[in-house]
Design a protein around this motif. Structure first.
Motif, PDB file in Angstrom:
ATOM      1  N   VAL A 456       1.043  -1.233   0.217  1.00  0.00           N
ATOM      2  CA  VAL A 456      -0.283  -0.249   0.077  1.00  0.00           C
ATOM      3  C   VAL A 456       0.914   1.351   0.221  1.00  0.00           C
ATOM      4  O   VAL A 456       0.402   2.589  -0.621  1.00  0.00           O
ATOM      5  CB  VAL A 456      -1.348   0.130   1.652  1.00  0.00           C
ATOM      6  CG1 VAL A 456      -2.012   1.188   1.283  1.00  0.00           C
ATOM      7  CG2 VAL A 456      -2.192  -1.118   0.862  1.00  0.00           C
ATOM      8  N   HIS A 457       1.627   1.008   0.505  1.00  0.00           N
ATOM      9  CA  HIS A 457       2.980   2.389   1.032  1.00  0.00           C
ATOM     10  C   HIS A 457       4.398   2.514  -0.529  1.00  0.00           C
ATOM     11  O   HIS A 457       4.235   1.314  -0.434  1.00  0.00           O
ATOM     12  CB  HIS A 457       3.392   2.300   2.415  1.00  0.00           C
ATOM     13  CG  HIS A 457       3.820   3.610   2.852  1.00  0.00           C
ATOM     14  ND1 HIS A 457       5.002   3.999   2.765  1.00  0.00           N
ATOM     15  CD2 HIS A 457       3.596   4.189   3.945  1.00  0.00           C
ATOM     16  CE1 HIS A 457       4.523   5.404   2.875  1.00  0.00           C
ATOM     17  NE2 HIS A 457       4.082   5.768   4.300  1.00  0.00           N
ATOM     18  N   ALA A 458       3.832   3.534  -0.685  1.00  0.00           N
ATOM     19  CA  ALA A 458       5.429   4.054  -1.256  1.00  0.00           C
ATOM     20  C   ALA A 458       6.632   3.876  -0.910  1.00  0.00           C
ATOM     21  O   ALA A 458       6.499   3.935   0.661  1.00  0.00           O
ATOM     22  CB  ALA A 458       5.289   5.005  -1.893  1.00  0.00           C
ATOM     23  N   VAL A 459       7.989   3.224  -1.526  1.00  0.00           N
ATOM     24  CA  VAL A 459       9.271   3.553  -0.723  1.00  0.00           C
ATOM     25  C   VAL A 459       9.361   4.628   0.002  1.00  0.00           C
ATOM     26  O   VAL A 459       8.628   5.507  -0.760  1.00  0.00           O
ATOM     27  CB  VAL A 459      10.165   2.529  -1.595  1.00  0.00           C
ATOM     28  CG1 VAL A 459       9.713   1.954  -1.896  1.00  0.00           C
ATOM     29  CG2 VAL A 459      10.212   3.819  -3.118  1.00  0.00           C
ATOM     30  N   SER A 460      10.146   5.203   0.210  1.00  0.00           N
ATOM     31  CA  SER A 460      10.348   6.638   1.259  1.00  0.00           C
ATOM     32  C   SER A 460      10.686   7.278   0.022  1.00  0.00           C
ATOM     33  O   SER A 460       9.966   8.744   0.150  1.00  0.00           O
ATOM     34  CB  SER A 460      11.584   6.411   2.097  1.00  0.00           C
ATOM     35  OG  SER A 460      12.876   5.750   1.459  1.00  0.00           O
ATOM     36  N   HIS A 461      11.454   7.351  -0.797  1.00  0.00           N
ATOM     37  CA  HIS A 461      11.757   8.093  -1.625  1.00  0.00           C
ATOM     38  C   HIS A 461      10.758   8.900  -2.726  1.00  0.00           C
ATOM     39  O   HIS A 461      10.419   9.694  -2.613  1.00  0.00           O
ATOM     40  CB  HIS A 461      13.256   8.613  -2.877  1.00  0.00           C
ATOM     41  CG  HIS A 461      12.486   6.874  -3.300  1.00  0.00           C
ATOM     42  ND1 HIS A 461      12.993   5.645  -3.136  1.00  0.00           N
ATOM     43  CD2 HIS A 461      12.812   7.174  -4.871  1.00  0.00           C
ATOM     44  CE1 HIS A 461      13.257   4.745  -4.081  1.00  0.00           C
ATOM     45  NE2 HIS A 461      12.576   6.443  -5.443  1.00  0.00           N
ATOM     46  N   GLU A 462       9.831   8.244  -3.116  1.00  0.00           N
ATOM     47  CA  GLU A 462       8.834   7.680  -3.733  1.00  0.00           C
ATOM     48  C   GLU A 462       7.443   8.496  -2.755  1.00  0.00           C
ATOM     49  O   GLU A 462       6.570   9.237  -3.365  1.00  0.00           O
ATOM     50  CB  GLU A 462       7.981   6.464  -4.206  1.00  0.00           C
ATOM     51  CG  GLU A 462       8.780   5.805  -5.764  1.00  0.00           C
ATOM     52  CD  GLU A 462       8.580   4.691  -6.036  1.00  0.00           C
ATOM     53  OE1 GLU A 462       7.553   4.593  -5.123  1.00  0.00           O
ATOM     54  OE2 GLU A 462       9.499   4.032  -6.528  1.00  0.00           O
ATOM     55  N   HIS A 463       7.773   7.720  -2.054  1.00  0.00           N
ATOM     56  CA  HIS A 463       6.283   9.105  -0.929  1.00  0.00           C
ATOM     57  C   HIS A 463       6.709  10.778  -0.549  1.00  0.00           C
ATOM     58  O   HIS A 463       6.301  11.162  -0.407  1.00  0.00           O
ATOM     59  CB  HIS A 463       6.655   8.088   0.704  1.00  0.00           C
ATOM     60  CG  HIS A 463       5.623   8.609   1.503  1.00  0.00           C
ATOM     61  ND1 HIS A 463       5.793   9.464   2.233  1.00  0.00           N
ATOM     62  CD2 HIS A 463       4.186   8.263   1.513  1.00  0.00           C
ATOM     63  CE1 HIS A 463       4.222   9.936   3.163  1.00  0.00           C
ATOM     64  NE2 HIS A 463       4.077   9.472   2.854  1.00  0.00           N
ATOM     65  N   GLN A 464       8.033  10.113  -0.624  1.00  0.00           N
ATOM     66  CA  GLN A 464       8.508  12.414  -0.670  1.00  0.00           C
ATOM     67  C   GLN A 464       8.358  12.679  -1.293  1.00  0.00           C
ATOM     68  O   GLN A 464       8.094  14.123  -1.575  1.00  0.00           O
ATOM     69  CB  GLN A 464      10.755  12.287  -0.148  1.00  0.00           C
ATOM     70  CG  GLN A 464      11.138  13.869  -0.278  1.00  0.00           C
ATOM     71  CD  GLN A 464      12.709  13.251   0.069  1.00  0.00           C
ATOM     72  OE1 GLN A 464      12.926  12.313   0.034  1.00  0.00           O
ATOM     73  NE2 GLN A 464      13.421  14.808  -0.033  1.00  0.00           N
ATOM     74  N   ALA A 465       8.348  12.136  -2.162  1.00  0.00           N
ATOM     75  CA  ALA A 465       8.066  13.005  -3.689  1.00  0.00           C
ATOM     76  C   ALA A 465       6.609  14.333  -4.149  1.00  0.00           C
ATOM     77  O   ALA A 465       5.924  14.276  -4.689  1.00  0.00           O
ATOM     78  CB  ALA A 465       8.424  12.287  -5.111  1.00  0.00           C
ATOM     79  N   LEU A 466       6.080  13.083  -3.573  1.00  0.00           N
ATOM     80  CA  LEU A 466       4.403  13.191  -3.239  1.00  0.00           C
ATOM     81  C   LEU A 466       3.800  14.554  -2.279  1.00  0.00           C
ATOM     82  O   LEU A 466       3.215  14.898  -2.579  1.00  0.00           O
ATOM     83  CB  LEU A 466       3.615  11.860  -2.768  1.00  0.00           C
ATOM     84  CG  LEU A 466       3.855  10.657  -3.335  1.00  0.00           C
ATOM     85  CD1 LEU A 466       2.889   9.287  -2.618  1.00  0.00           C
ATOM     86  CD2 LEU A 466       2.883  10.602  -4.300  1.00  0.00           C
ATOM     87  N   GLY A 467       5.203  14.735  -1.237  1.00  0.00           N
ATOM     88  CA  GLY A 467       5.087  16.340  -1.076  1.00  0.00           C
ATOM     89  C   GLY A 467       3.965  16.401   0.109  1.00  0.00           C
ATOM     90  O   GLY A 467       3.621  17.659   0.520  1.00  0.00           O
ATOM     91  N   PHE A 468       3.543  15.272   0.847  1.00  0.00           N
ATOM     92  CA  PHE A 468       2.281  15.444   1.884  1.00  0.00           C
ATOM     93  C   PHE A 468       3.202  16.270   3.116  1.00  0.00           C
ATOM     94  O   PHE A 468       2.118  16.671   4.094  1.00  0.00           O
ATOM     95  CB  PHE A 468       2.561  14.060   2.788  1.00  0.00           C
ATOM     96  CG  PHE A 468       1.427  13.051   1.154  1.00  0.00           C
ATOM     97  CD1 PHE A 468       0.405  13.971   0.654  1.00  0.00           C
ATOM     98  CD2 PHE A 468       2.126  12.016   1.542  1.00  0.00           C
ATOM     99  CE1 PHE A 468       0.022  12.608  -0.126  1.00  0.00           C
ATOM    100  CE2 PHE A 468       1.317  11.202   0.734  1.00  0.00           C
ATOM    101  CZ  PHE A 468       0.442  11.624  -0.211  1.00  0.00           C
ATOM    102  N   TYR A 469       5.091  16.043   3.379  1.00  0.00           N
ATOM    103  CA  TYR A 469       5.509  16.914   4.775  1.00  0.00           C
ATOM    104  C   TYR A 469       6.014  17.821   3.528  1.00  0.00           C
ATOM    105  O   TYR A 469       7.022  17.841   3.274  1.00  0.00           O
ATOM    106  CB  TYR A 469       6.645  15.797   5.466  1.00  0.00           C
ATOM    107  CG  TYR A 469       4.733  14.720   5.805  1.00  0.00           C
ATOM    108  CD1 TYR A 469       3.849  15.068   7.460  1.00  0.00           C
ATOM    109  CD2 TYR A 469       5.001  13.562   5.513  1.00  0.00           C
ATOM    110  CE1 TYR A 469       3.396  13.947   7.370  1.00  0.00           C
ATOM    111  CE2 TYR A 469       3.911  12.878   6.117  1.00  0.00           C
ATOM    112  CZ  TYR A 469       3.212  12.762   6.824  1.00  0.00           C
ATOM    113  OH  TYR A 469       2.206  11.605   6.868  1.00  0.00           O
ATOM    114  N   ARG A 470       6.603  18.968   4.436  1.00  0.00           N
ATOM    115  CA  ARG A 470       7.581  19.885   4.491  1.00  0.00           C
ATOM    116  C   ARG A 470       8.536  20.616   5.224  1.00  0.00           C
ATOM    117  O   ARG A 470       7.788  20.200   5.889  1.00  0.00           O
ATOM    118  CB  ARG A 470       6.562  20.854   3.418  1.00  0.00           C
ATOM    119  CG  ARG A 470       5.783  21.166   2.294  1.00  0.00           C
ATOM    120  CD  ARG A 470       5.190  21.850   1.526  1.00  0.00           C
ATOM    121  NE  ARG A 470       4.390  21.109  -0.018  1.00  0.00           N
ATOM    122  CZ  ARG A 470       4.880  20.115  -0.780  1.00  0.00           C
ATOM    123  NH1 ARG A 470       6.163  20.901  -1.649  1.00  0.00           N
ATOM    124  NH2 ARG A 470       3.827  20.820  -1.655  1.00  0.00           N
TER     125      ARG A 470
END
Length: 470
Positions: A456-470
């Motif tokens: 369900v969850h993307a690997v961390s660098h892909e999750h980072q690219a989603l921009g949920f946290y800044r």
């Protein structure tokens, strides 16, 4: 490695009899100076004052370890030795990862992959100071022998569960009679083994019929083995049990007569006061898995309350990370964060509780209380030599609590099981771990691609690219 370290390793390796004179020995009542230990034929033959032991053994050349602590090896009360190939695939995943990741992955492993995965896990266990691990059972089809071979080759003392599900949750589900026959054969095969201890398991209560739950629990009890199952770990499983049975999973196990002193319940994070009483009154033991709760659980087991009620529990990793010291730290930290802060309990076990439940207490719930878990005459010589000449232990005012909060695996110089040196400064002394790592790297990607895993969850660098946290 320095010449001095080389000499110390050589003095410890390959001997059937050792006279050890460490700076301190961690006894059940706490650390003590001025002690000596004799290891003979795989067991602690003598544990006594240095002068007494030296006088009794004039023919033994002592190994002096003034800067080391001799302590029991950690006992992992709950792990999964055939899940190492997928370790970080579960990061960020919602609960019940076994359905989408572990069952598909383990079920797809052939015999060689089971061997490699188990050997990698066993190596990680030993590197983290675990001299014993309780394996919950592999879901692969008929390859438990490969798991046992891998653990034995590393020297890891292992409690190996044979899964007896008759309603699903494994690669192949056999009929009831075949399962019970295989279970009995598994118990008999390792009944007198010195390093491998048989156990029976059902993954979760809902993947076994009521009759199978009762039969397997009884079969284990009659063989003086433990029966393992995952219970009350996730909200959805509790709700499914209420819908299907009108009872919560732990209550249902009590209803079918499957609890008892030989039973080891993994997790028990979602327990009512009534269920705590069931655990206490039946003598059923619990594997408290704090890192699993932190990484992917719905709650934390009320371990402090269990201790106050006299419920037996040991610490387990659930296959998260194999570092005994960090496990003890997580056990204390989770209790403080979840329970202690709200009520002003600044002690939360006083440090000693977590070290005890990571060693002696975990050995007890694993059914090995008379085999390992303490520096005690007659027990198996499963122990660690921890280097105390480190900044973390300087100055030292409360070594027990310091081990819980400051200890980590890079301070472990030597790991012994059954009286034999298995690892020196993190690496095996008698087999090629680097070759194992190279083979695992070569085959892991294909094994993961082959398994019908759903993440369900993307690997961390892909999750980072989603921009949920800044």
């Amino acid at each position: 490695m320095t010449a001095q370290a080389d000499a110390l390793r050589d003095a410890l390796h390959g001997r059937t009899e050792l006279l050890l004179r460490p700076g301190q020995v961690l006894l059940p009542e706490g650390p003590k100076r001025g002690m000596a230990v004799v290891v003979r034929e795989g067991r602690f033959a003598e544990v006594d004052a240095l002068e007494i032991v030296s006088r009794r053994n004039p023919g033994l050349v002592p190994v002096d370890l003034p800067d080391h602590l001799l302590m029991p090896g950690f006992v992992d009360a709950h792990t999964h030795l055939t899940q190492s190939l997928g370790k970080s695939l579960v990061f960020g995943e919602p609960s019940e990862i076994f359905r989408r990741i572990w069952v598909p992955l383990e079920g797809s492993l052939d015999e060689r992959m089971v061997y490699l995965s188990a050997k990698l896990s066993a190596l990680e266990c030993l590197r983290g100071g675990f001299t014993t691990a309780v394996d919950a059972g592999t879901r692969s089809d008929g390859h438990i022998g490969a798991l046992v071979q891998a653990a034995r080759e590393t020297g890891l003392r292992s409690v190996v569960g044979y899964i007896c599900n008759d309603l699903g949750g494994t690669a192949v589900v056999a009929d009831r009679a075949a399962i019970l026959k295989n279970a009995a054969s598994h118990l008999a095969a390792y009944e007198t083994d010195g390093l491998v201890h048989p156990a029976l398991a059902i993954s979760i209560p809902e993947v076994a019929s009521d009759g199978m739950l009762a039969d397997v629990s009884l079969l284990a009890a009659e063989a003086s083995a433990i029966f393992q199952t995952h219970v009350n770990e996730h909200l959805v499983a509790v709700e499914r049990s209420l819908v299907a049975n009108g009872r919560r999973p732990l209550e249902h196990l009590a209803h079918v007569g499957a609890l008892g002193p030989h039973v080891l319940i993994a997790h028990s994070t979602l327990v009512t006061p009534h269920e705590l009483n069931l655990l206490r009154d039946s003598g059923t033991a619990v594997a408290y898995n704090p890192v699993a709760s932190l990484w992917k659980g719905n709650a934390a087991a009320p371990a402090l309350q269990m201790a106050a009620l006299g419920i037996r529990f040991g610490l387990g990793t659930d296959g998260t990370r194999a570092d005994g010291f960090r496990l003890a730290d997580a056990a204390e930290s989770l209790q403080r964060a979840c329970f202690g802060l709200a009520i002003g309990d600044s002690s939360c076990g006083g440090g000693w509780l977590w070290l005890d439940r990571a060693t002696r207490g975990a050995a007890d719930v694993a059914g090995l209380g008379t085999t390992t878990g303490a520096i005690q005459e007659g027990l198996a010589a499963d122990f660690l030599l921890v280097d105390l000449d480190r900044p973390e232990f300087t100055p030292s005012h409360d070594l027990t609590w310091e081990l819980v909060r400051y200890g980590n695996r890079d301070q472990i110089d030597a790991v012994f099981t059954a009286g034999r040196l298995r690892l020196w400064q993190g690496w095996p002394v008698d087999w090629d771990a680097k070759a194992l790592l190279a083979e695992v790297r070569d085959v892991a990607a294909a094994a993961i691609a082959k398994a019908p895993i759903q993440r369900v969850h993307a690997v961390s660098h892909e999750h980072q690219a989603l921009g949920f946290y800044r």
